[in-house]
Design an enzyme around this catalytic site. Structure first.
Site, PDB file in Angstrom:
ATOM      1  CG  ASP A  13      35.588 -40.586  -5.506  1.00 10.92           C
ATOM      2  OD1 ASP A  13      35.942 -39.732  -6.333  1.00 10.92           O
ATOM      3  OD2 ASP A  13      36.322 -41.539  -5.164  1.00 10.92           O
ATOM      4  CG  HIS A  57      40.486 -51.069 -12.132  1.00  7.95           C
ATOM      5  ND1 HIS A  57      41.127 -51.301 -10.938  1.00  7.95           N
ATOM      6  CD2 HIS A  57      41.088 -49.982 -12.681  1.00  7.95           C
ATOM      7  CE1 HIS A  57      42.076 -50.383 -10.760  1.00  7.95           C
ATOM      8  NE2 HIS A  57      42.069 -49.565 -11.809  1.00  7.95           N
ATOM      9  CE  LYS A 111      39.224 -40.259  -6.600  1.00 15.76           C
ATOM     10  NZ  LYS A 111      38.904 -41.612  -6.155  1.00 15.76           N
ATOM     11  CB  CYS A 156      38.319 -41.518  -2.020  1.00 15.41           C
ATOM     12  SG  CYS A 156      38.406 -43.058  -2.975  1.00 15.41           S
TER      13      CYS A 156
END
Length: 202
Positions: A13, A57, A111, A156
């Site tokens: 990321d 989201h 993802k 992450c």
């Protein structure tokens, strides 16, 4: 340690929204880019992950009236941090940092694209059941050891490293090529969890 053919580098990321000026900036996030670039050619297997959320989201605080960013609510799969809108598919914020060398990537795992499930780990969504497919890819390439770098150390990167170790990969994190959000001591807690899972640090 010189990487061997069975070693994979997982670059997690390194995107504009997680770097200074981004929607969910990690302090010094862009500072790891030169070091990651310098490592890429040493690894036979190089995987990049990319947070890739649809607009609206469910993990975005904007979708929960009255809830502030970084508050925690219960989702069907457990506690979920509510984030500022970030890494929306196709946006400049979701793009990799412009100085990151992306051409060497053998695979890019996107993802967090399922609207109702957040995804920190490179291996599983946050329900800890829905796989990304990375495990199978690494095994088909003969990988037994993984090295994790990127953003953010306490989310992450930590989730990815812990899952890698649980799946039986020898796992290490390069601490100087990762940066933490460090929310309420989350960096120290994440490091303790990683060590307990068998992750090593360099």
């Amino acid at each position: 340690m010189m990487p061997a053919p069975e070693d994979a580098l997982i670059v997690i990321d390194v995107q504009n929204d997680f770097c200074p000026g981004g929607a969910l900036a990690v302090a010094g996030g862009d500072g790891i880019v030169p070091g990651i670039n310098a490592l890429l050619d040493a690894y036979a297997v190089r995987v990049f992950t990319q947070d890739w959320h649809p607009a609206g989201h469910r993990s975005f605080a904007s979708q929960h009236p009255g809830q502030a960013p970084l508050s925690v609510v219960e989702f069907p799969y457990g506690p979920q941090v509510l984030w500022p809108d970030h890494c929306v598919q196709g946006s400049a914020g979701a793009a990799f940092h412009p100085d990151l060398r992306t051409d060497p990537a053998d695979l890019i795992i996107r993802k967090g694209f399922r609207p109702d499930i957040d995804s920190y780990s490179a291996f599983f969504e946050n329900d800890h059941e829905t796989p990304t497919g990375l495990e199978g890819y690494l095994r088909s390439r003969g990988v037994t050891r993984v090295t994790c770098v990127g953003l953010a150390f306490d989310f992450c990167v930590a989730y990815s490293a812990i899952d890698a170790a649980k799946l039986g990969f020898e796992t290490r994190v390069l601490r100087d090529l990762s940066r933490a959000i460090d929310m309420d001591g989350s960096a120290a807690a994440a490091e303790a969890e990683m060590r307990a899972a068998g992750v090593t640090f360099d």
